[in-house]
Design an enzyme around this catalytic site. Structure first.
Site, PDB file in Angstrom:
ATOM      1  N   ILE A 114       0.804  -1.091  -0.208  1.00 36.15           N
ATOM      2  CA  ILE A 114      -0.112  -0.098   0.023  1.00 36.15           C
ATOM      3  C   ILE A 114       0.885   1.337  -0.025  1.00 36.15           C
ATOM      4  O   ILE A 114       1.842   1.389   1.147  1.00 36.15           O
ATOM      5  CB  ILE A 114      -0.941  -0.054   1.323  1.00 36.15           C
ATOM      6  CG1 ILE A 114      -1.974  -1.159   0.962  1.00 36.15           C
ATOM      7  CG2 ILE A 114      -1.720   1.433   1.069  1.00 36.15           C
ATOM      8  CD1 ILE A 114      -2.885  -1.388   2.611  1.00 36.15           C
ATOM      9  N   CYS A 115       0.631   1.976  -1.048  1.00 36.42           N
ATOM     10  CA  CYS A 115       1.446   3.346  -1.154  1.00 36.42           C
ATOM     11  C   CYS A 115       2.934   2.971  -1.145  1.00 36.42           C
ATOM     12  O   CYS A 115       3.475   2.238  -1.921  1.00 36.42           O
ATOM     13  CB  CYS A 115       1.235   4.254   0.108  1.00 36.42           C
ATOM     14  SG  CYS A 115       1.691   5.820   0.005  1.00 36.42           S
TER      15      CYS A 115
END
Length: 330
Positions: A114-115
């Site tokens: 994530i990210c």
């Protein structure tokens, strides 16, 4: 047994992103004749050290009850963003502690970031030669540090089979919902999205969120045209028909649509028709020909081609997989 999701909490973690997997996967329930049933996922959080506190970027730490040995039990490993990646961010190199923890991951485990958690996957070699994304503000730096990765800064997430990466922050929700949809079908994912009060599928990519030095003033949107199209997906829809709903020229409408949604009108229509077809295959007994007509693909051949391109399976296989899963007793 439920699918085991292990979330790796690193020092400097962002609490919002760290909590996304539990919020999405932890609430996922199968359905049967009696309604909600068995738990589909088992979510645990671990650190690269023995159980204890992990710093976050907020004014509090989180107490993590599992050490790195939990990674060896994972079917899916999720690495959220961290603001304290050190040599991983600066040099593309894992620390000894992080490398030792990731060495516990079993071959074939699904890896997800994530990210800027994508930096960890890239430094570990999971993204070599693969397409990947990260937060748009880090994309240029990410590409310089990891030239062997094919970076796409415009999308919300990339599914490359056993390795998936997402853009910043809320794109982690999009990716987790996508995984539920991939594992258990649109009906389960849509129910989680409803309970989380988020859209089950967001249009476009993160290109629409990138700051432009001289943004063009916008006094009109393409929202009405999209609503108009969604109400008649089973009928032919021409680009000029959509442009007419906003009283725009085709050229202006196409430009404005891409600015707002991140993809072309044609790509968006195909996405919406695939989603409609998935819903019909899962929730009705309509023939494949009728599903194709109701979703706007016209023929079973066209439906088969688009579903194969989007999901990797033909309509009959998709229906058999997710209808049997949804109807099975729990």
């Amino acid at each position: 047994m439920p699918h085991r999701v292990v979330v790796l909490a690193l020092d400097g973690a962002l609490p919002f992103e760290l909590g996304i997997p539990q919020r999405i996967f932890g609430r996922s329930l199968g359905t049967g004749s009696g309604g909600p049933g068995r738990k589909l996922y088992d979510v645990v959080t671990c650190s690269i050290r023995p159980p204890g506190p992990v710093r976050t970027d907020a004014d509090f730490a989180v107490l993590v009850e599992h050490g790195p040995e939990a990674l060896a039990t994972a079917d899916t490993v999720i690495v959220p963003a961290s603001y304290e990646l050190g040599p991983v961010f600066e040099e593309g190199r894992l620390t000894e502690e992080l490398a030792a923890a990731l060495a516990l991951v079993r071959p074939g485990t699904r890896m997800v970031s994530i990210c800027t958690g994508s930096y960890v996957l890239a430094a570990a070699g999971y993204l070599d030669g693969r397409p990947a994304t990260t937060h748009w503000s880090s994309a240029d730096h990410f590409q310089r540090i990891f030239p062997q990765v094919r970076v796409d800064p415009d999308v919300l997430f990339i599914d490359d089979g056993d390795v998936l990466t997402s853009a910043g922050v809320a794109a982690g929700i999009d990716l987790c919902l996508h995984l539920v949809r991939r594992d258990h079908g649109a009906a389960v994912a849509n129910e989680i999205a409803r309970r989380t009060v988020v859209p089950p599928h967001r249009d476009g990519g993160q290109a629409q969120y990138i700051h432009r030095p001289i943004p063009e003033p916008q006094f009109a949107t393409t929202t009405a045209a999209r609503a108009w199209a969604l109400a008649r997906l089973d009928r032919p829809i021409l680009l000029r028909d959509m442009a007419e709903q906003e009283a725009m020229s085709v050229r202006t409408f196409t430009r404005r649509f891409r600015e707002e949604v991140g993809i072309s009108p044609g790509q968006w229509l195909t996405q919406q028709r695939v989603e409609r077809a998935r819903h019909l295959l899962e929730s009705t007994d309509l023939s494949i020909d009728q599903v194709a007509r109701d979703a706007g693909f016209g023929t079973a051949t066209s439906l088969r081609q688009h579903l194969q391109a989007a999901l990797g399976v033909p309509p009959t296989v998709y229906r058999r997989t997710f209808r049997s899963s949804a109807d099975a007793p729990t």
